[in-house]
Scaffold this motif. Structure first.
Motif, PDB file in Angstrom:
ATOM      1  N   SER A   1      65.257  59.079  -8.284  1.00 53.51           N
ATOM      2  CA  SER A   1      65.453  58.979  -7.092  1.00 53.51           C
ATOM      3  C   SER A   1      66.945  59.982  -7.167  1.00 53.51           C
ATOM      4  CB  SER A   1      65.264  58.109  -6.025  1.00 53.51           C
ATOM      5  OG  SER A   1      66.182  57.345  -6.934  1.00 53.51           O
ATOM      6  N   LEU A   2      66.479  60.593  -5.967  1.00 55.20           N
ATOM      7  CA  LEU A   2      67.458  61.562  -5.397  1.00 55.20           C
ATOM      8  C   LEU A   2      67.797  61.864  -4.357  1.00 55.20           C
ATOM      9  CD1 LEU A   2      67.301  64.674  -8.050  1.00 55.20           C
ATOM     10  CD2 LEU A   2      69.150  62.976  -8.101  1.00 55.20           C
ATOM     11  N   ARG A   3      69.035  61.574  -3.202  1.00 61.35           N
ATOM     12  CA  ARG A   3      69.630  62.066  -2.537  1.00 61.35           C
ATOM     13  C   ARG A   3      69.974  62.818  -2.375  1.00 61.35           C
ATOM     14  NH1 ARG A   3      71.817  57.277   2.542  1.00 61.35           N
ATOM     15  NH2 ARG A   3      70.802  58.674   3.749  1.00 61.35           N
ATOM     16  N   ILE A   4      69.246  64.350  -1.304  1.00 59.21           N
ATOM     17  CA  ILE A   4      68.972  65.002  -0.991  1.00 59.21           C
ATOM     18  C   ILE A   4      69.585  65.908   0.222  1.00 59.21           C
ATOM     19  CG2 ILE A   4      68.882  67.610  -0.996  1.00 59.21           C
ATOM     20  CD1 ILE A   4      69.221  65.858  -3.975  1.00 59.21           C
ATOM     21  N   LEU A   5      71.098  66.505   0.394  1.00 58.78           N
ATOM     22  CA  LEU A   5      70.900  66.429   2.072  1.00 58.78           C
ATOM     23  C   LEU A   5      70.222  68.022   1.776  1.00 58.78           C
ATOM     24  CD1 LEU A   5      72.114  67.387   4.315  1.00 58.78           C
ATOM     25  CD2 LEU A   5      74.648  67.391   3.692  1.00 58.78           C
ATOM     26  N   PHE A   6      69.718  68.993   2.948  1.00 56.92           N
ATOM     27  CA  PHE A   6      69.411  70.072   2.884  1.00 56.92           C
ATOM     28  C   PHE A   6      69.824  70.976   4.712  1.00 56.92           C
ATOM     29  CE2 PHE A   6      65.826  72.944   3.870  1.00 56.92           C
ATOM     30  CZ  PHE A   6      66.327  74.272   3.575  1.00 56.92           C
ATOM     31  N   ILE A   7      70.837  72.089   3.940  1.00 61.56           N
ATOM     32  CA  ILE A   7      70.746  72.762   4.978  1.00 61.56           C
ATOM     33  C   ILE A   7      71.283  73.769   5.250  1.00 61.56           C
ATOM     34  CG2 ILE A   7      73.689  73.525   5.956  1.00 61.56           C
ATOM     35  CD1 ILE A   7      75.091  71.718   4.362  1.00 61.56           C
ATOM     36  N   SER A   8      69.718  74.041   6.183  1.00 63.04           N
ATOM     37  CA  SER A   8      68.838  75.182   7.099  1.00 63.04           C
ATOM     38  C   SER A   8      69.464  75.563   7.981  1.00 63.04           C
ATOM     39  CB  SER A   8      67.884  74.554   6.347  1.00 63.04           C
ATOM     40  OG  SER A   8      67.153  73.621   7.419  1.00 63.04           O
ATOM     41  N   SER A   9      69.274  76.883   8.315  1.00 67.67           N
ATOM     42  CA  SER A   9      69.163  77.932   9.626  1.00 67.67           C
ATOM     43  C   SER A   9      68.082  77.108  10.465  1.00 67.67           C
ATOM     44  CB  SER A   9      69.137  79.531   9.084  1.00 67.67           C
ATOM     45  OG  SER A   9      67.825  79.320   8.879  1.00 67.67           O
ATOM     46  N   SER A  10      68.242  78.291  11.433  1.00 64.66           N
ATOM     47  CA  SER A  10      66.778  77.535  12.424  1.00 64.66           C
ATOM     48  C   SER A  10      65.756  78.197  12.077  1.00 64.66           C
ATOM     49  CB  SER A  10      67.724  77.945  13.935  1.00 64.66           C
ATOM     50  OG  SER A  10      67.653  78.877  14.151  1.00 64.66           O
ATOM     51  N   ARG A  11      66.205  79.388  11.374  1.00 68.81           N
ATOM     52  CA  ARG A  11      64.430  80.252  11.047  1.00 68.81           C
ATOM     53  C   ARG A  11      63.944  79.522   9.971  1.00 68.81           C
ATOM     54  NH1 ARG A  11      66.766  86.379  10.915  1.00 68.81           N
ATOM     55  NH2 ARG A  11      68.514  85.747   9.257  1.00 68.81           N
ATOM     56  N   ARG A  12      65.031  78.740   9.493  1.00 71.07           N
ATOM     57  CA  ARG A  12      64.161  78.093   7.942  1.00 71.07           C
ATOM     58  C   ARG A  12      63.746  77.084   7.688  1.00 71.07           C
ATOM     59  NH1 ARG A  12      62.778  81.843   3.826  1.00 71.07           N
ATOM     60  NH2 ARG A  12      61.829  80.329   2.996  1.00 71.07           N
ATOM     61  N   ALA A  13      63.935  75.873   9.411  1.00 72.14           N
ATOM     62  CA  ALA A  13      63.309  74.911   9.128  1.00 72.14           C
ATOM     63  C   ALA A  13      62.776  74.346   8.182  1.00 72.14           C
ATOM     64  CB  ALA A  13      62.753  74.814  10.278  1.00 72.14           C
ATOM     65  N   GLY A  14      63.396  73.279   7.695  1.00 73.71           N
ATOM     66  CA  GLY A  14      62.652  72.253   6.173  1.00 73.71           C
ATOM     67  C   GLY A  14      61.790  72.079   5.803  1.00 73.71           C
ATOM     68  N   ARG A  15      60.618  71.513   7.274  1.00 71.41           N
ATOM     69  CA  ARG A  15      59.701  71.098   6.814  1.00 71.41           C
ATOM     70  C   ARG A  15      58.984  71.769   5.176  1.00 71.41           C
ATOM     71  NH1 ARG A  15      56.919  68.365  10.094  1.00 71.41           N
ATOM     72  NH2 ARG A  15      57.860  68.077  11.741  1.00 71.41           N
ATOM     73  N   TRP A  16      58.811  72.850   5.408  1.00 74.92           N
ATOM     74  CA  TRP A  16      57.999  73.356   4.337  1.00 74.92           C
ATOM     75  C   TRP A  16      58.349  72.807   2.963  1.00 74.92           C
ATOM     76  CZ3 TRP A  16      60.712  76.063   0.417  1.00 74.92           C
ATOM     77  CH2 TRP A  16      61.716  76.435   1.483  1.00 74.92           C
ATOM     78  N   LEU A  17      60.149  72.487   2.998  1.00 72.08           N
ATOM     79  CA  LEU A  17      60.649  71.854   1.453  1.00 72.08           C
ATOM     80  C   LEU A  17      60.687  70.762   1.307  1.00 72.08           C
ATOM     81  CD1 LEU A  17      62.152  72.612  -0.146  1.00 72.08           C
ATOM     82  CD2 LEU A  17      63.748  71.459   0.601  1.00 72.08           C
ATOM     83  N   THR A  18      59.918  69.654   2.117  1.00 70.61           N
ATOM     84  CA  THR A  18      59.718  67.843   2.757  1.00 70.61           C
ATOM     85  C   THR A  18      58.086  68.079   2.184  1.00 70.61           C
ATOM     86  OG1 THR A  18      60.994  67.514   4.667  1.00 70.61           O
ATOM     87  CG2 THR A  18      59.591  66.342   3.448  1.00 70.61           C
ATOM     88  N   GLU A  19      57.858  69.076   2.613  1.00 67.51           N
ATOM     89  CA  GLU A  19      56.014  68.364   2.274  1.00 67.51           C
ATOM     90  C   GLU A  19      55.969  69.202   0.680  1.00 67.51           C
ATOM     91  OE1 GLU A  19      54.369  71.342   5.222  1.00 67.51           O
ATOM     92  OE2 GLU A  19      54.460  70.366   6.457  1.00 67.51           O
ATOM     93  N   ALA A  20      56.415  70.074   0.083  1.00 63.24           N
ATOM     94  CA  ALA A  20      56.541  70.724  -1.084  1.00 63.24           C
ATOM     95  C   ALA A  20      56.731  69.912  -2.044  1.00 63.24           C
ATOM     96  CB  ALA A  20      57.310  71.856  -1.155  1.00 63.24           C
TER      97      ALA A  20
END
Length: 300
Positions: free
Chosen positions: A23-42
């Motif tokens: 397991s890994l606990r990750i902080l994902f800092i994104s911009s409003s134009r590139r919200a992180g839902r795509w990364l969560t799903e991937a």
């Protein structure tokens, strides 16, 4: 059957396979134009490692989460001008943040990767060229490297503390030996005590009537014996003892010379062990005293 040395060789060991962390606990800092839902799903599509992903939209939100939560690593979108990953990484490193940082972006690898590394991040991944499993491995390796660096710093700090304690102990032992010589001087008859006082530069320092060539010779022997720890110095010590006997040097004078030279070596120890130096020096001083006693005994 012919028996050779190869017959006793250890069987070849299978190569060590590296494994992903569970397991890994990750902080994902994104911009409003590139919200992180795509990364969560991937990341959810690859079950090799359980990823607990917290998203912060903007650098300020990310810094707030970092103050409150401990993360294994940080994923950071480079999306200028809204979110400049290079400036943010420099800010993180400037604030002593030690979490590994992986920058994600759309710029070509050859163009942005050098700038990312120079800013203090651990890696750069071009989104279109990086698979989910590759990203997980990059995260895992960065986390592993950060843990090794942390452990290395801990061991280095522990070693520095150990050497500092040993150097303090060496200084304490030298003071005790000088105090012992002072107590011995107080036991001398008044006439001898006055004679010793006249031949002493100042309390705690070697008497000046020992010629410098003798001190220099003994200093070289002590450095060889203490720092290198090699060689049989019996012949050289015998020469020093003979030279000391020719000027009728007493045991206290020899002991003061020994302590004076030893203090010079202790001051230049650097990262060497003070305890080792003291122990080796005591052995050499004892051997010199034995040689000197034998010279006086032969004289009758």
């Amino acid at each position: 059957m012919e028996i050779t040395l190869d017959s006793f060789a250890a069987p070849p060991q299978p190569p060590v396979r590296r494994r992903l962390p569970t397991s890994l606990r990750i902080l994902f800092i994104s911009s409003s134009r590139r919200a992180g839902r795509w990364l969560t799903e991937a990341l959810a599509c690859d079950t090799a490692t359980e990823i607990d992903l917290d998203e912060a939209i903007s650098a300020a939100a990310g810094m707030k989460l970092l103050r409150d939560v401990s993360y294994d690593a940080i994923l950071l979108i480079h999306d200028p001008p809204e979110l400049d990953a290079l400036s943010l990484v420099e800010g993180l490193r400037g604030s002593a943040a030690e979490e590994p940082v992986i920058v994600l972006g759309e710029a070509p690898q050859a163009e942005l990767e050098p700038l990312v590394l120079e800013s203090g991040a651990d890696a750069y991944c071009r989104i279109d060229d990086t698979s989910v499993r590759a990203l997980i491995w990059i995260l895992a390796r960065a986390v592993e490297r950060a843990a090794l660096l942390c452990e290395n710093r801990r061991l280095a700090d522990a070693e520095r503390q150990r050497l500092e304690i040993e150097h303090q102990e060496a200084s304490r032992l030298l003071r005790q030996q000088r105090d012992m010589l002072g107590e011995l001087e107080s036991l001398l008859p008044p006439a001898d005590r006055a004679d010793v006082g006249q031949r002493t530069c100042r309390p705690g320092h070697a008497e000046p009537d020992l010629p410098e060539p003798i001190r220099s010779h003994y200093r070289d022997l002590l450095r060889t014996y203490v720092i290198m720890g090699t060689g049989n110095l019996a012949d050289e010590l015998a020469q020093v003892a003979e030279a000391l006997a020719r000027i009728n040097a007493g045991g206290r004078q020899v002991a003061l010379m020994h302590l004076s030279v030893l203090e010079e070596i202790i001051r230049g120890l650097g990262n060497r062990s003070g305890r080792h130096v003291i122990n080796r020096a005591d052995l050499l001083a004892l051997e010199l005293m034995v040689h000197l006693t034998e010279v006086y005994r032969r004289r009758g």
